[in-house]
Design an enzyme around this catalytic site. Sequence first.
Site, short mmCIF file in Angstrom:
data_model
loop_
_atom_site.label_atom_id
_atom_site.label_comp_id
_atom_site.label_asym_id
_atom_site.label_seq_id
_atom_site.Cartn_x
_atom_site.Cartn_y
_atom_site.Cartn_z
N CYS A 1 43.72 49.55 27.19
CA CYS A 1 44.33 51.12 26.63
C CYS A 1 43.17 51.48 27.13
O CYS A 1 42.29 51.51 27.80
CB CYS A 1 44.45 50.69 24.87
SG CYS A 1 45.71 49.40 24.44
N LYS B 1 50.01 41.15 46.06
CA LYS B 1 50.19 40.65 44.92
C LYS B 1 51.21 40.81 44.51
O LYS B 1 50.63 39.90 43.43
CB LYS B 1 49.65 42.39 44.22
CG LYS B 1 48.83 42.05 42.45
CD LYS B 1 47.47 41.18 42.72
CE LYS B 1 47.58 40.56 40.99
NZ LYS B 1 46.26 40.35 41.20
#
Length: 604
Positions: free
Chosen positions: A2, A599
């Site tokens: 967050c 990735k």
Amino acid sequence: MCGIVGYVGFRNATDVLLDGLRRLEYRGYDSAGIAVRTPEGLKVVKRSGKLSALAEAVGKTPLQGALGIGHTRWATHGAPTDPNAHPHTTEDGRIALIHNGIFENYLELKEALEARGHRFRSETDTEVLAHLLEETYRGDLLEALREALKAVRGAYAVVVAHEDHEEIVAARTVSPLVVGLGEGENFLASDVPALLPYTRRVLFLHDGDVVRLTREGVEITDLEGRPVQREAVEVDWTLEAAEKGGFPHYMLKEIYEQPWVLENTLGGRLREEEGTVELGLALDPREVDRVHVIACGTASYAGLYGKYLLETLARLPTEWDVASEYRYRDPVVDSRTLALAISQSGETIDTLEGLREAKRKGARSLGVINAKGSTLTREVEDVLYIHAGPEIGVASTKAYTAMLAAMALLAVWFGRGRGALALEEAQRLLREMRRLPRLVEEVLEKRPLVAHVAEKYHQARDFLFLGRHVQAPTAYEGALKLKEISYIHAEAYPAGEMKHGPIALIDEHLPVVVLATKGPLYEKTLSNIQEVRARGGKVIAIATEGDEEIPRLAQDVIYVPEVHPLLAPIVSVVPLQLLAYEIAVLLGRDVDQPRNLAKSVTVE
């Protein structure tokens, strides 16, 4: 995970908060919100989805004020909805708070609060603190926060505002929080990039710090109220460097994030007294007769570790497949087969196709996934999120350790649900799992030693990695990391297989990395080390702290803390990540974007 921003000063707080949250978008999120102290009181606006949705909502109802807090949320407890987004408020709306981390004991706190008449409006663990603050507030906001935090257990960075106070108060344990110092204004953020447009003079808060911010200054104490001093530093980072937290590479930053990633993966899920875990799965463990693990690359090695644990702790027959091969071998599947698909991105095409093959044949499905909203999350019946946060470096590190922790959770869940795992052994495992974040922190302190070992061996053309039982996947992952980012040829084998071929490679030029932590097969591993030494090989041993036998056999020893043998891979892989990193840096490689790799592999 967050993103957190707080501001008190003379500027329009809404602009500062939205700008700061945009600079933290790289951390990943699924909802966002702000609270601003206006002349009419504390006003909160929050939305699920992207920051643009929040900005649009704020544009329709502008918030005028010079004090506020803002948050981007990566959901852990509760879906990514408007009610679950932060900030959360007290029932009277006078106090607002934002939170990064997990309150592990939130369920018992929530039950107690509800019994005292509190009504909850969200599914989050964070809201329990809002209700606790409602009870502890008696005019001093900082003291109320200190008192409320005594009731919670877990990792957190918390920021609180009150409509009657021209101040912000905050506290941290494990989850990061940094103070930005200005003239007639001060800032808070979870990471430096949010502060760079306004100040480069910062204070990094430590575990247990509690802080009060006003326009005029900053006051820091510990949880008992004793004053503490934190040195102000000038950051000269570029924005890109700031996003890396001051580390030279994302990979190194992500290696160092592993303690709090493990807090996120495990937090709120361990139930030591009952000897079980809370995973929120709809699946009935008694309706599964076998598991098919389907994954690629690093995720597949986490899956192999899971196979060992599922069979050991749950007595559940488990097949492990490289996803690219799974659907072509015509696997035997029925309705009591569980397809366990593991993926950081949730978009790996081979894993998705393997899962689809298993489902076509009638299998149940469970995903172990990092990325919410990914294709894999939509195609499985159940999801176990690893909560590792965004992983930017191509070579996976923190997602791998989070996957290992998730496998351990899943094995305990199946073991207890199937009646195969005794209460006492489950409790022992869970107590050990709770120690893992701190143990990984201890391993990270060994980086100078690992760098010294890397200096000795970085010119080697080949490496061999060996491990037994649950440490065999660790050996595979160590070799893969070295190959991926240093471009050095490396092979890995179960240590018992060495004499069946690989022993022919051993000479005085070959470094051999051996996972030699204490466990049932420790003495057999010592025999393998002696076989390597007899042929002139150079042994780099990963050993348990306090082991006095290993230094007599290995040229180099990197110690890791003692932990339950089944959990040893979670601490043992960290020095292998560091070794690969240090060697790649010495060789001048592009650590974050190694050649030829992506990735997320979305083509077959």
